[in-house]
Design a protein around this motif. Structure first.
Motif, PDB file in Angstrom:
ATOM      1  N   GLU A   1      -5.511 -10.670   2.363  1.00  0.00           N
ATOM      2  CA  GLU A   1      -5.427 -10.999   1.121  1.00  0.00           C
ATOM      3  C   GLU A   1      -4.081 -10.604   1.523  1.00  0.00           C
ATOM      4  N   PRO A   2      -2.892 -11.817   1.458  1.00  0.00           N
ATOM      5  CA  PRO A   2      -2.080 -10.784   1.077  1.00  0.00           C
ATOM      6  C   PRO A   2      -1.488 -10.277  -0.649  1.00  0.00           C
ATOM      7  N   GLY A   3      -0.888  -8.823  -0.918  1.00  0.00           N
ATOM      8  CA  GLY A   3      -1.192  -8.216  -2.048  1.00  0.00           C
ATOM      9  C   GLY A   3      -2.108  -7.799  -2.307  1.00  0.00           C
ATOM     10  N   GLU A   4      -3.499  -7.764  -1.905  1.00  0.00           N
ATOM     11  CA  GLU A   4      -3.958  -6.711  -2.030  1.00  0.00           C
ATOM     12  C   GLU A   4      -4.434  -5.915  -1.144  1.00  0.00           C
ATOM     13  N   ALA A   5      -5.372  -5.080  -1.805  1.00  0.00           N
ATOM     14  CA  ALA A   5      -4.912  -3.310  -1.343  1.00  0.00           C
ATOM     15  C   ALA A   5      -6.552  -2.920  -1.693  1.00  0.00           C
ATOM     16  N   ARG A   6      -6.976  -2.022  -0.638  1.00  0.00           N
ATOM     17  CA  ARG A   6      -8.117  -1.434  -0.531  1.00  0.00           C
ATOM     18  C   ARG A   6      -8.298   0.241  -0.506  1.00  0.00           C
ATOM     19  N   VAL A   7      -9.414   0.728  -0.323  1.00  0.00           N
ATOM     20  CA  VAL A   7      -9.269   2.077   0.626  1.00  0.00           C
ATOM     21  C   VAL A   7     -11.413   2.074  -0.038  1.00  0.00           C
ATOM     22  N   THR A   8     -11.702   3.086   1.638  1.00  0.00           N
ATOM     23  CA  THR A   8     -12.335   2.875   1.464  1.00  0.00           C
ATOM     24  C   THR A   8     -13.276   4.655   1.983  1.00  0.00           C
ATOM     25  N   VAL A   9     -14.382   4.810   0.857  1.00  0.00           N
ATOM     26  CA  VAL A   9     -14.847   6.498   0.966  1.00  0.00           C
ATOM     27  C   VAL A   9     -16.189   6.160   1.356  1.00  0.00           C
TER      28      VAL A   9
ATOM     29  N   PRO B   1      -4.201   3.819   0.172  1.00  0.00           N
ATOM     30  CA  PRO B   1      -4.962   2.202   0.109  1.00  0.00           C
ATOM     31  C   PRO B   1      -4.284   1.564   1.279  1.00  0.00           C
ATOM     32  N   VAL B   2      -4.738   0.790   2.000  1.00  0.00           N
ATOM     33  CA  VAL B   2      -4.550  -0.058   2.981  1.00  0.00           C
ATOM     34  C   VAL B   2      -4.300  -1.488   2.443  1.00  0.00           C
ATOM     35  N   GLU B   3      -4.090  -2.204   3.701  1.00  0.00           N
ATOM     36  CA  GLU B   3      -3.974  -3.547   3.110  1.00  0.00           C
ATOM     37  C   GLU B   3      -5.444  -4.007   3.050  1.00  0.00           C
ATOM     38  N   GLY B   4      -5.419  -5.201   2.398  1.00  0.00           N
ATOM     39  CA  GLY B   4      -6.834  -5.845   2.057  1.00  0.00           C
ATOM     40  C   GLY B   4      -6.281  -6.920   2.825  1.00  0.00           C
TER      41      GLY B   4
ATOM     42  N   PRO C   1       0.795  -1.134  -0.364  1.00  0.00           N
ATOM     43  CA  PRO C   1      -0.167   0.448  -0.048  1.00  0.00           C
ATOM     44  C   PRO C   1       0.952   1.180   0.438  1.00  0.00           C
ATOM     45  N   ALA C   2       1.429   1.065   0.291  1.00  0.00           N
ATOM     46  CA  ALA C   2       3.045   2.766   0.645  1.00  0.00           C
ATOM     47  C   ALA C   2       3.066   2.593  -1.144  1.00  0.00           C
ATOM     48  N   GLU C   3       3.343   1.830  -1.653  1.00  0.00           N
ATOM     49  CA  GLU C   3       4.424   2.414  -3.120  1.00  0.00           C
ATOM     50  C   GLU C   3       2.479   2.356  -4.172  1.00  0.00           C
ATOM     51  N   LEU C   4       1.588   2.605  -3.099  1.00  0.00           N
ATOM     52  CA  LEU C   4      -0.408   2.780  -4.049  1.00  0.00           C
ATOM     53  C   LEU C   4      -0.781   4.119  -4.131  1.00  0.00           C
ATOM     54  N   LEU C   5      -1.309   5.089  -4.741  1.00  0.00           N
ATOM     55  CA  LEU C   5      -2.123   5.806  -4.144  1.00  0.00           C
ATOM     56  C   LEU C   5      -3.247   5.360  -5.395  1.00  0.00           C
TER      57      LEU C   5
END
Length: 307
Positions: free
Chosen positions: A276-284, A271-274, A253-257
């Motif tokens: 499962e490994p490698g998954e990213a999420r963002v909630t709005v 984003p934050v971690e999801g 997540p630190a490498e994503l926007l």
């Protein structure tokens, strides 16, 4: 009130009706003009064959009607009309296909004198709306033989029967869920999935998915996946965008926007971690008028573009 029913057959059945009121003396007054009710097309390349006449008139009993209104077989079609149709006035199912003559003329749009009207398919299995269920099965289930999705839940009747759910109950099955929220769009392993914290009623009014036609996000090198959108029914709806490992491609997540764009503004979210490994999420939190566009970006590449 008396009624005259007329139907015409020209590759489809056209049903029309007109009312003939009676006066206080019980004598028929001038009939009203016919009113067209509906037109249902037959499957492409097929037609309701003769011996059905072009126009059939059914006269209800009334003073001076002068019409035989006896229905010997009790199928709902009087004997006079049966003779015009070429059906058997003494048999409710002339062609023995399991459908009454009345059903075939008025409901299933099949020929009551032929057991297989369309391309050799038995009339009882005729599926005019292509939902995977035959006419007789729809009658037994209580579904609409002319509507593919009787309960309007977005799932065709045949698919519901195959899945063991109720094709006449809009809330059965309920909407699909992911981690306790309603799944608005299922992107699988290759695209973003979108969930929302809504009830079943709001879920049916919420749309979301790819927004590939967005002119502001074309060939942007920092994008990791195409833009997505969501259109909610209620203000302050919590929506989560879930990016699977194939989309994040090994990035944490630190490498994503995440770019969150509405008509009024655009902001960048982390984003934050999801789950499962490698998954990213963002909630709005989304309002009904927002209809945001959301894009996952490589942080370093996009910051370089902004410099």
């Amino acid at each position: 009130m008396l009624r005259v029913m007329t139907c015409a057959v020209t590759g489809a059945l056209v049903l029309a009706a007109c009312a003939a009121p009676v006066n206080s003396a019980g004598e028929p007054s001038a009939p009203a003009a016919p009113v067209k009710a509906s037109v249902v097309a037959t499957p492409e390349g097929t037609a309701v064959p003769s011996p059905l006449p072009t126009v059939i008139e059914l006269h209800a009993q009334g003073p001076g009607a002068g019409t035989d209104v006896i229905d010997s077989d009790g199928d709902g079609i009087v004997d006079d009309l049966e003779r015009d149709l070429g059906t058997d006035p003494t048999s409710p199912d002339t062609d023995g296909d399991g459908l009454t003559d009345f059903d075939e003329v008025m409901l299933s749009f099949t020929d009551p004198t032929l057991p297989a009207t369309y391309d050799g398919v038995p009339d009882a299995e005729s599926d005019l709306e292509s939902d995977g269920l035959g006419y007789l099965e729809e009658v037994e289930l209580g579904t609409d033989p002319l509507v593919a999705d009787t309960d309007g839940d977005g799932i065709d009747d045949g698919a519901e029967v195959a899945a063991g759910t109720d094709p006449v109950d809009i809330d059965n099955p309920g909407p699909a869920t992911l981690d306790g929220q309603v799944l608005i769009f299922d992107g699988g392993k290759d695209e973003v999935s979108i969930t929302a914290d809504v009830d079943a009623t709001a879920a049916r009014q919420t749309r979301g998915g790819p927004d590939n036609g967005h002119v502001g996000w074309v060939d942007v090198p920092s994008m990791l996946t195409g833009p997505a959108f969501v259109d909610v029914a209620e203000d302050a709806t919590e929506v989560t965008f879930v990016y699977p490992p194939r989309v994040t491609d090994g990035r944490v997540p630190a490498e994503l926007l995440v770019a969150y764009e509405t008509i009024e503004s655009m902001v960048f979210l982390e984003p934050v971690e999801g789950t499962e490994p490698g998954e990213a999420r963002v909630t709005v939190t989304v309002d009904a008028d927002d209809i945001p566009t959301v894009v996952l970006l490589d942080r370093e590449a996009h910051l370089a573009l902004l410099q």
